[in-house]
Design a protein around this motif. Structure first.
Motif, PDB file in Angstrom:
ATOM      1  N   LYS A   1      65.461 100.392  36.850  1.00 30.03           N
ATOM      2  CA  LYS A   1      64.784  99.154  36.451  1.00 30.03           C
ATOM      3  C   LYS A   1      65.407  98.595  35.181  1.00 30.03           C
ATOM      4  CE  LYS A   1      60.312 100.435  38.475  1.00 30.03           C
ATOM      5  NZ  LYS A   1      58.883 100.726  38.201  1.00 30.03           N
ATOM      6  N   GLU A   2      65.810  99.495  34.258  1.00 29.84           N
ATOM      7  CA  GLU A   2      66.457  99.057  33.022  1.00 29.84           C
ATOM      8  C   GLU A   2      67.829  98.444  33.305  1.00 29.84           C
ATOM      9  OE1 GLU A   2      65.608  99.136  29.386  1.00 29.84           O
ATOM     10  OE2 GLU A   2      63.902  98.730  30.705  1.00 29.84           O
ATOM     11  N   TYR A   3      68.565  99.034  34.243  1.00 27.31           N
ATOM     12  CA  TYR A   3      69.866  98.468  34.618  1.00 27.31           C
ATOM     13  C   TYR A   3      69.700  97.026  35.085  1.00 27.31           C
ATOM     14  CZ  TYR A   3      71.678 103.293  34.726  1.00 27.31           C
ATOM     15  OH  TYR A   3      72.041 104.575  34.418  1.00 27.31           O
ATOM     16  N   PHE A   4      68.710  96.810  35.923  1.00 26.48           N
ATOM     17  CA  PHE A   4      68.474  95.474  36.474  1.00 26.48           C
ATOM     18  C   PHE A   4      68.001  94.517  35.384  1.00 26.48           C
ATOM     19  CE2 PHE A   4      69.093  97.506  40.412  1.00 26.48           C
ATOM     20  CZ  PHE A   4      69.179  96.551  41.404  1.00 26.48           C
ATOM     21  N   ARG A   5      67.165  95.009  34.473  1.00 24.30           N
ATOM     22  CA  ARG A   5      66.661  94.149  33.400  1.00 24.30           C
ATOM     23  C   ARG A   5      67.782  93.732  32.459  1.00 24.30           C
ATOM     24  NH1 ARG A   5      65.209  94.368  28.178  1.00 24.30           N
ATOM     25  NH2 ARG A   5      65.828  96.557  28.021  1.00 24.30           N
ATOM     26  N   ILE A   6      68.581  94.703  32.017  1.00 22.56           N
ATOM     27  CA  ILE A   6      69.643  94.410  31.059  1.00 22.56           C
ATOM     28  C   ILE A   6      70.715  93.516  31.673  1.00 22.56           C
ATOM     29  CG2 ILE A   6      71.493  95.446  29.668  1.00 22.56           C
ATOM     30  CD1 ILE A   6      69.696  97.923  29.384  1.00 22.56           C
TER      31      ILE A   6
END
Length: 310
Positions: free
Chosen positions: A83-88
């Motif tokens: 989820k962090e990969y997608f957010r960043i």
């Protein structure tokens, strides 16, 4: 107007009224982002799709979790780091069911129904079938705010097309807002719905000007520029809300959207194919699931790579 034309219009009016009545019932009794027991059939269909995704992707729990998120809106199985990969990287919107997902499904359905003749009767059949399938999908996934916005707009567009009426995009957008907020005033507080409408305003007002800045006859270059222009328009129109709610602006959104949005369309089509094939012939569904796993793996790799950039 002949009797046949009058009959078609009456039939479409009845179908549209039925959809809107059901839509009202869903928004008043539910308003959630997951299927509930308002429509047991929708819940049963959701469960069958959920199991079909798991069975068509044996051993790939991560891929199955992403397929469920992209098609069913269930993000519970996705690890926090992804989820962090997608957010960043600026594509977190792909993990939440939105109008974009319904638009992709709308395009897929139109492609499948392209064999229907383009006359008055054919338009009536195609429009009714399209709205019916999208309605079932919207109910199955809980009719969240952004999905509701996209569904109402598509229903208005298809109804106008059947009746031979021209429609202005901003008028359709405004009418959909009136319908949704009339049925559920609290929807105005839904962040997803706010972002959805801001993005559409950007698409209808900013995108046409950006698209015309560069003219080329090369189809590949035209597609690339249109995708870039669309991403810029959406980011401009949603930036105030993004900064207000999340306080973060993704630096590489152009790169990731250019690569991931088309790939997400492929993943959505493969997910539908895997579910359908598994229901008819499990072995074929598993083979299709392997292609689905590979596509999701590529999507994750892109977002992870972009997220690691300084």
């Amino acid at each position: 107007m002949g009797r046949d034309g009058l009959g078609i219009r009456i039939a479409i009016s009845i179908i549209t009224a039925a959809y809107l009545a059901a839509f009202i019932y869903i928004r008043i009794t539910s308003g959630t982002a997951s299927p509930d027991m308002a429509f047991p059939l929708a819940t049963a269909l959701y469960e069958k799709c959920d199991k079909a995704i798991e069975h068509s992707m044996p051993g790939d729990t991560t891929g199955a979790a992403f397929a469920k998120a992209l098609f069913l809106g269930d993000r519970s199985g996705i690890q926090w780091k992804y989820k962090e990969y997608f957010r960043i990287s600026g594509v977190s919107h792909l993990l939440a069911l939105s109008g974009m997902h319904l638009s992709i499904l709308y395009a897929i359905i139109n492609a499948f129904l392209a064999f229907i003749p383009k006359n008055r009767a054919g338009n009536a059949v195609k429009g009714s079938a399209t709205v019916a399938l999208l309605f079932i999908y919207s109910v199955m996934t809980g009719m969240s705010g952004s999905i509701a916005r996209a569904f109402v707009m598509i229903a208005i567009y298809e109804t106008a097309h059947i009746f031979g009426r021209k429609q202005k995009p901003l008028w359709v957008l405004a009418l959909s807002a009136i319908i949704i907020l009339s049925l559920d005033p609290s929807a105005a507080m839904d962040v997803g719905l706010q972002l959805s409408y801001c993005a559409m305003i950007g698409i209808f007002t900013i995108f046409p000007y950006l698209k015309d800045l560069i003219y080329t006859k090369n189809r590949a270059m035209k597609y690339i520029w249109n995708t870039i222009a669309l991403s810029i328009a959406c980011q401009i129109s949603t930036l105030p809300l993004i900064m207000w709610y999340f306080g973060y602006f993704p630096k590489y959104f152009l790169v990731t959207n250019l690569l991931c949005v088309p790939l997400s369309s492929v993943i959505l089509a493969l997910t539908i194919a895997s579910i359908g094939l598994y229901a008819l012939w499990p072995a074929a569904g598993i083979v299709c699931g392997k292609f689905l796993s590979g596509s999701i793996g590529l999507l994750i790799w892109i977002t992870e790579t972009v997220a690691s950039l300084p």
